[in-house]
Design a protein around this motif. Structure first.
Motif, PDB file in Angstrom:
ATOM      1  N   GLN A  39       0.829  -1.193   0.000  1.00 11.75           N
ATOM      2  CA  GLN A  39       0.000   0.000   0.000  1.00 11.75           C
ATOM      3  C   GLN A  39       0.866   1.246   0.000  1.00 11.75           C
ATOM      4  O   GLN A  39       1.848   1.317   0.754  1.00 11.75           O
ATOM      5  N   PRO A  41       0.528   5.635   0.197  1.00  8.19           N
ATOM      6  CA  PRO A  41      -0.427   6.627   0.726  1.00  8.19           C
ATOM      7  C   PRO A  41      -1.428   7.054  -0.340  1.00  8.19           C
ATOM      8  O   PRO A  41      -1.056   7.347  -1.480  1.00  8.19           O
ATOM      9  N   GLY A  42      -2.687   7.085   0.038  1.00 11.46           N
ATOM     10  CA  GLY A  42      -3.732   7.547  -0.864  1.00 11.46           C
ATOM     11  C   GLY A  42      -4.259   6.507  -1.815  1.00 11.46           C
ATOM     12  O   GLY A  42      -5.166   6.794  -2.608  1.00 11.46           O
ATOM     13  N   LYS A  43      -3.704   5.294  -1.744  1.00 14.46           N
ATOM     14  CA  LYS A  43      -4.167   4.231  -2.636  1.00 14.46           C
ATOM     15  C   LYS A  43      -4.623   3.024  -1.827  1.00 14.46           C
ATOM     16  O   LYS A  43      -4.252   2.854  -0.660  1.00 14.46           O
ATOM     17  N   GLN A  44      -5.409   2.174  -2.493  1.00 13.01           N
ATOM     18  CA  GLN A  44      -5.883   0.969  -1.828  1.00 13.01           C
ATOM     19  C   GLN A  44      -4.759  -0.051  -1.709  1.00 13.01           C
ATOM     20  O   GLN A  44      -3.827  -0.089  -2.527  1.00 13.01           O
ATOM     21  N   ARG A  45      -4.879  -0.876  -0.701  1.00 12.96           N
ATOM     22  CA  ARG A  45      -3.944  -1.980  -0.546  1.00 12.96           C
ATOM     23  C   ARG A  45      -4.154  -2.958  -1.697  1.00 12.96           C
ATOM     24  O   ARG A  45      -5.289  -3.284  -2.046  1.00 12.96           O
TER      25      ARG A  45
END
Length: 121
Positions: A39, A41-45
């Motif tokens: 993951q 920052p700001g994105k989905q895992r």
């Protein structure tokens, strides 16, 4: 209680390699699928790689040919060998395992705390 403890993250130059490890411990009856996610920052895992108890594996397209997932069932440990790393591989990497605990019939998903992988250009 079940714990997943990751190790092996760090800073590496582009083209380099790292090996992540994740050891499961606690009141474990059996471990089914194990895997690695990442993951930023700001994105989905996102799923990176997953391996079944029998050793069958699958990978995200972005890491095929560069990453290898493996496991040691006797040690309740899953590994991720990462080669030819790229700056876009920079992320927090999380270990995941589907575990059946003692006195239970059902598996549950458990997560590690995450380990930072940073690839410099």
């Amino acid at each position: 209680q079940v714990q997943l403890v990751e190790s092996g993250g760090g800073l590496v130059q582009a083209g380099g390699s790292l090996r992540l490890s994740c050891a499961a411990s606690g009141s474990i009856s059996s471990i089914n699928a194990m895997g690695w996610y990442r993951q930023v920052p700001g994105k989905q895992r996102e799923l990176v790689a997953q391996i079944s108890r029998g050793g069958g594996s699958n990978y995200a397209d972005s890491v095929k040919g560069r990453y290898t997932i493996s496991r040691d069932n006797a040690k309740s440990t899953v590994y991720l060998q990462m080669n030819n790393l790229k700056p876009e591989d920079t992320a927090v990497y999380f270990c995941n395992a589907f575990i059946v605990i003692l006195m239970s019939r059902y598996e549950r998903s458990y997560w590690g705390q995450g380990t930072q992988v940073t690839v410099s250009s």
